[in-house]
Design a protein around this motif. Structure first.
Motif, PDB file in Angstrom:
ATOM      1  N   ILE A   1       0.834  -1.209   0.000  1.00 27.50           N
ATOM      2  CA  ILE A   1       0.000   0.000   0.000  1.00 27.50           C
ATOM      3  C   ILE A   1       0.866   1.256   0.000  1.00 27.50           C
ATOM      4  O   ILE A   1       0.588   2.231  -0.720  1.00 27.50           O
ATOM      5  CB  ILE A   1      -0.944  -0.013   1.221  1.00 27.50           C
ATOM      6  CG1 ILE A   1      -1.824  -1.269   1.206  1.00 27.50           C
ATOM      7  CG2 ILE A   1      -1.800   1.230   1.235  1.00 27.50           C
ATOM      8  CD1 ILE A   1      -2.680  -1.420  -0.022  1.00 27.50           C
ATOM      9  N   LEU A   2       1.930   1.240   0.805  1.00 25.89           N
ATOM     10  CA  LEU A   2       2.804   2.410   0.878  1.00 25.89           C
ATOM     11  C   LEU A   2       3.492   2.674  -0.456  1.00 25.89           C
ATOM     12  O   LEU A   2       3.538   3.822  -0.936  1.00 25.89           O
ATOM     13  CB  LEU A   2       3.844   2.186   1.981  1.00 25.89           C
ATOM     14  CG  LEU A   2       4.795   3.355   2.270  1.00 25.89           C
ATOM     15  CD1 LEU A   2       4.023   4.552   2.799  1.00 25.89           C
ATOM     16  CD2 LEU A   2       5.871   2.940   3.263  1.00 25.89           C
ATOM     17  N   LEU A   3       4.016   1.637  -1.086  1.00 27.69           N
ATOM     18  CA  LEU A   3       4.702   1.809  -2.368  1.00 27.69           C
ATOM     19  C   LEU A   3       3.724   2.205  -3.464  1.00 27.69           C
ATOM     20  O   LEU A   3       4.066   3.003  -4.348  1.00 27.69           O
ATOM     21  CB  LEU A   3       5.429   0.518  -2.751  1.00 27.69           C
ATOM     22  CG  LEU A   3       6.674   0.190  -1.925  1.00 27.69           C
ATOM     23  CD1 LEU A   3       7.193  -1.196  -2.268  1.00 27.69           C
ATOM     24  CD2 LEU A   3       7.758   1.233  -2.162  1.00 27.69           C
ATOM     25  N   ASP A   4       2.512   1.662  -3.431  1.00 28.69           N
ATOM     26  CA  ASP A   4       1.516   2.042  -4.435  1.00 28.69           C
ATOM     27  C   ASP A   4       1.179   3.527  -4.317  1.00 28.69           C
ATOM     28  O   ASP A   4       1.046   4.225  -5.329  1.00 28.69           O
ATOM     29  CB  ASP A   4       0.255   1.194  -4.253  1.00 28.69           C
ATOM     30  CG  ASP A   4      -0.766   1.469  -5.344  1.00 28.69           C
ATOM     31  OD1 ASP A   4      -0.503   1.096  -6.504  1.00 28.69           O
ATOM     32  OD2 ASP A   4      -1.817   2.076  -5.030  1.00 28.69           O
ATOM     33  N   ALA A   5       1.051   4.011  -3.086  1.00 28.10           N
ATOM     34  CA  ALA A   5       0.798   5.433  -2.888  1.00 28.10           C
ATOM     35  C   ALA A   5       1.987   6.268  -3.366  1.00 28.10           C
ATOM     36  O   ALA A   5       1.809   7.335  -3.989  1.00 28.10           O
ATOM     37  CB  ALA A   5       0.516   5.719  -1.418  1.00 28.10           C
ATOM     38  N   ALA A   6       3.210   5.803  -3.084  1.00 27.95           N
ATOM     39  CA  ALA A   6       4.402   6.523  -3.537  1.00 27.95           C
ATOM     40  C   ALA A   6       4.470   6.566  -5.061  1.00 27.95           C
ATOM     41  O   ALA A   6       4.808   7.608  -5.652  1.00 27.95           O
ATOM     42  CB  ALA A   6       5.651   5.865  -2.962  1.00 27.95           C
ATOM     43  N   PHE A   7       4.146   5.449  -5.715  1.00 25.70           N
ATOM     44  CA  PHE A   7       4.119   5.424  -7.183  1.00 25.70           C
ATOM     45  C   PHE A   7       3.071   6.383  -7.726  1.00 25.70           C
ATOM     46  O   PHE A   7       3.299   7.078  -8.731  1.00 25.70           O
ATOM     47  CB  PHE A   7       3.845   4.015  -7.684  1.00 25.70           C
ATOM     48  CG  PHE A   7       5.081   3.156  -7.806  1.00 25.70           C
ATOM     49  CD1 PHE A   7       6.095   3.511  -8.676  1.00 25.70           C
ATOM     50  CD2 PHE A   7       5.212   2.002  -7.064  1.00 25.70           C
ATOM     51  CE1 PHE A   7       7.234   2.723  -8.801  1.00 25.70           C
ATOM     52  CE2 PHE A   7       6.348   1.210  -7.171  1.00 25.70           C
ATOM     53  CZ  PHE A   7       7.360   1.574  -8.029  1.00 25.70           C
ATOM     54  N   ALA A   8       1.905   6.417  -7.086  1.00 22.29           N
ATOM     55  CA  ALA A   8       0.830   7.323  -7.557  1.00 22.29           C
ATOM     56  C   ALA A   8       1.286   8.765  -7.477  1.00 22.29           C
ATOM     57  O   ALA A   8       1.051   9.568  -8.409  1.00 22.29           O
ATOM     58  CB  ALA A   8      -0.423   7.104  -6.717  1.00 22.29           C
ATOM     59  N   ILE A   9       1.950   9.145  -6.373  1.00 19.09           N
ATOM     60  CA  ILE A   9       2.448  10.532  -6.231  1.00 19.09           C
ATOM     61  C   ILE A   9       3.524  10.814  -7.269  1.00 19.09           C
ATOM     62  O   ILE A   9       3.543  11.888  -7.902  1.00 19.09           O
ATOM     63  CB  ILE A   9       2.981  10.741  -4.809  1.00 19.09           C
ATOM     64  CG1 ILE A   9       1.834  10.635  -3.787  1.00 19.09           C
ATOM     65  CG2 ILE A   9       3.667  12.087  -4.693  1.00 19.09           C
ATOM     66  CD1 ILE A   9       2.296  10.645  -2.348  1.00 19.09           C
ATOM     67  N   LEU A  10       4.435   9.837  -7.458  1.00 17.10           N
ATOM     68  CA  LEU A  10       5.527  10.044  -8.434  1.00 17.10           C
ATOM     69  C   LEU A  10       4.991  10.216  -9.834  1.00 17.10           C
ATOM     70  O   LEU A  10       5.399  11.155 -10.554  1.00 17.10           O
ATOM     71  CB  LEU A  10       6.470   8.838  -8.365  1.00 17.10           C
ATOM     72  CG  LEU A  10       7.621   8.816  -9.381  1.00 17.10           C
ATOM     73  CD1 LEU A  10       8.554   9.994  -9.154  1.00 17.10           C
ATOM     74  CD2 LEU A  10       8.384   7.512  -9.311  1.00 17.10           C
ATOM     75  N   PHE A  11       4.076   9.339 -10.261  1.00 18.61           N
ATOM     76  CA  PHE A  11       3.534   9.440 -11.626  1.00 18.61           C
ATOM     77  C   PHE A  11       2.692  10.694 -11.799  1.00 18.61           C
ATOM     78  O   PHE A  11       2.629  11.249 -12.900  1.00 18.61           O
ATOM     79  CB  PHE A  11       2.705   8.196 -11.945  1.00 18.61           C
ATOM     80  CG  PHE A  11       3.528   6.931 -12.055  1.00 18.61           C
ATOM     81  CD1 PHE A  11       4.746   6.953 -12.695  1.00 18.61           C
ATOM     82  CD2 PHE A  11       3.067   5.747 -11.534  1.00 18.61           C
ATOM     83  CE1 PHE A  11       5.514   5.800 -12.809  1.00 18.61           C
ATOM     84  CE2 PHE A  11       3.821   4.579 -11.640  1.00 18.61           C
ATOM     85  CZ  PHE A  11       5.042   4.619 -12.281  1.00 18.61           C
TER      86      PHE A  11
ATOM     87  N   VAL B   1       3.343  13.565 -10.242  1.00 16.49           N
ATOM     88  CA  VAL B   1       4.305  14.667 -10.387  1.00 16.49           C
ATOM     89  C   VAL B   1       4.910  14.672 -11.798  1.00 16.49           C
ATOM     90  O   VAL B   1       5.106  15.722 -12.408  1.00 16.49           O
ATOM     91  CB  VAL B   1       5.412  14.548  -9.323  1.00 16.49           C
ATOM     92  CG1 VAL B   1       6.537  15.521  -9.593  1.00 16.49           C
ATOM     93  CG2 VAL B   1       4.826  14.768  -7.935  1.00 16.49           C
ATOM     94  N   LEU B   2       5.195  13.467 -12.301  1.00 18.61           N
ATOM     95  CA  LEU B   2       5.772  13.353 -13.644  1.00 18.61           C
ATOM     96  C   LEU B   2       4.723  13.488 -14.750  1.00 18.61           C
ATOM     97  O   LEU B   2       5.075  13.463 -15.940  1.00 18.61           O
ATOM     98  CB  LEU B   2       6.494  11.997 -13.791  1.00 18.61           C
ATOM     99  CG  LEU B   2       7.688  11.769 -12.856  1.00 18.61           C
ATOM    100  CD1 LEU B   2       8.252  10.364 -13.045  1.00 18.61           C
ATOM    101  CD2 LEU B   2       8.758  12.816 -13.087  1.00 18.61           C
TER     102      LEU B   2
END
Length: 366
Positions: A351-361, A363-364
Motif C-alpha cells: 500500500i505504501l509503495l503504491d501510494a508513492a508510485f501514484a504521487i511520483l507518476f 508529479v511526472l
C-alpha cells in the motif's frame, strides 16, 4: 535418584530459645496425608533450622506456613526460602498482586519507533544480501536451482491464477456498476469504459495480485523456511557448505519476478472483462464498442504504468516472507508470529509503495 524422606516439623526448646525445625521433603507428593496441629514457639524471638530440609515446592511451603505461621518471619531464613514463603504467604493472605506499571506514552512511542527503525535496518541489510546473491546468480547461471525455481513458480503463481482472475473480474464489474450509476446522473455514461480501463490497468490489475500474493506467498515462504529452521535443516545446509540465499531466497524471489507480470496481465484482462459484462448488461454497451472505445480513449501508457510497479512489489513480497522465515528462532510460537508479521509487513509495504508510485507518476504527469 534420591529417596524421598517423610516431612517432619517440630519446635525444639533449649536454653530459653525456641527453634523451628523442618526436616524431610515438602512437596505435593510427600505431604499427602500429612496432618498436625499449629506450632507456636513460646518465645516471640525464635530461630529456624532448615538444615535437614529436602525438596520443597509451593505446596510444601503452604503446608509449613499452615502449621507454623511465623516461619516466614524468622530472621535467619535462607533467602530462597524467604522468597518462596513470601510468595505463598501473599497468596494465603489474598493480597492483590501489584499491577504492572505501564510506561508513559512517550516511552511506548519511542520503543515502537526504535523497533520500526530496527526493522527497516534489518530489511535494508537483507535487501543488500539479496542483491549480491542475485548478481552472483546472474553472473554464474549454474548457481541457480532450476527445480526450486520451477516449484516456486508453480506454487506461488499458477496455483493463484484462478483466484486472481475471479477477484479482479468482480472488482472490474463493481467499478463499472458503481461508475455507471454516477455517470448516468451526469449524462456521461459512455465514460464508464475509460473509468474501468484506467482503474484496472493502473491500479487494480497490479494491486489485487500483489495483495493476494502477500497473503499466499509471503506466508508460505515464511512458514516453509521457518519450519526448516525449526528442524535444523538450515544449520545442516550451512555445514554442507550450501549458501542459504542461493538455495532458499533467490529461487523464491526470481519466481515472483517471473510469474507476477503474467498474473498482472491476467488480472487486467479479467478486470476489463468484468467491466465489459456490466457495461453490456446495464448500459447496453456492445463488446465491439467497448473494445473500440477502450483502445481509442485509454492510452497504452496506463498499462505500462501498472506494469512498472510489478517488479518492485514482487521483490517486497518475497523479501518479507524470506527474511522473517530465516529469522525464526526455533519454536512454534515464534514461527506463527513471524508468518503473521511477514504478511502484515508485505501488505503495508504494498500500500505504501503504491501510494508513492501514484504521487511520483502524478508529479511526472504520466
Amino acid at each position: 535418584m534420591n529417596a524421598r524422606t517423610a516431612p517432619n516439623i517440630f519446635v525444639r526448646e533449649g536454653d530459653g530459645i525456641s527453634t523451628l525445625v523442618v526436616e524431610g521433603d515438602w512437596t505435593a507428593m510427600s505431604i499427602a496425608g500429612l496432618s498436625g496441629h499449629v506450632l507456636s514457639p513460646s518465645n516471640l524471638s525464635f530461630s529456624s533450622d532448615f538444615g535437614n530440609l529436602g525438596r520443597i515446592d509451593s505446596a510444601g511451603a503452604l503446608a509449613i506456613l499452615t502449621l507454623a505461621p511465623n516461619a516466614a518471619f524468622t530472621a535467619d531464613l535462607p533467602a530462597n526460602l524467604a522468597d518462596l514463603f513470601a510468595l505463598v504467604g501473599s497468596a494465603m493472605a489474598d493480597r492483590d498482586v501489584p499491577p504492572i506499571k505501564t510506561p508513559p506514552f512517550h516511552v511506548r512511542l519511542g520503543q515502537k519507533v526504535y523497533r520500526a527503525v530496527q526493522e527497516i535496518g534489518a530489511s535494508a541489510r537483507f535487501l543488500g544480501q539479496l542483491e549480491v546473491a542475485l548478481m552472483k546468480s546472474l553472473a554464474h547461471p549454474k548457481r541457480m536451482r532450476l527445480i526450486a525455481l520451477a516449484s516456486s513458480i508453480q506454487k506461488a503463481g499458477f496455483d493463484a491464477l484462478p483466484l486472481i482472475a475471479i477477484m479482479t473480474f468482480f472488482i472490474g464489474a463493481v467499478v463499472a456498476l458503481i461508475g455507471s450509476d454516477l455517470l448516468k446522473t451526469l449524462g456521461a455514461s459512455e465514460l464508464v469504459v475509460e473509468l474501468v480501463g484506467i482503474s484496472v490497468l493502473r491500479e487494480f490489475g497490479v494491486l489485487i495480485p500483489a495483495i493476494l500474493l502477500a497473503g499466499r506467498s509471503a506466508s508460505t515462504f515464511a512458514a516453509q523456511i521457518g519450519a526448516m529452521r525449526m528442524n535444523q535443516e538450515t544449520q545442516a545446509m550451512k555445514v554442507m557448505g550450501i549458501d542459504l540465499f542461493d538455495a532458499l531466497v533467490v529461487p523464491r524471489v526470481l519466481a515472483l519476478l517471473v510469474i507476477m507480470p503474467l498474473l498482472a496481465i491476467v488480472a487486467m484482462l479479467a478486470g476489463l472483462a468484468g467491466g465489459l459484462v456490466v457495461s453490456w448488461g446495464i448500459l447496453d454497451v456492445s463488446p465491439t464498442y467497448f473494445a473500440e472505445r477502450l483502445s481509442a480513449a485509454v492510452d497504452i501508457r496506463h498499462f505500462w504504468v501498472g506494469m512498472a510497479k510489478v517488479p518492485v512489489l514482487a521483490i517486497v513480497i518475497a523479501l518479507a516472507g524470506c527474511r522473517h522465515g530465516l529469522s525464526v528462532r526455533g519454536d512454534v510460537e515464534d514461527l506463527g508470529g513471524r508468518v503473521t508479521v511477514a504478511v502484515v509487513q508485505a501488505l503495508f509495504a504494498i500500500i505504501l509503495l503504491d501510494a508513492a508510485f501514484a504521487i511520483l507518476f502524478n508529479v511526472l504527469e504520466i
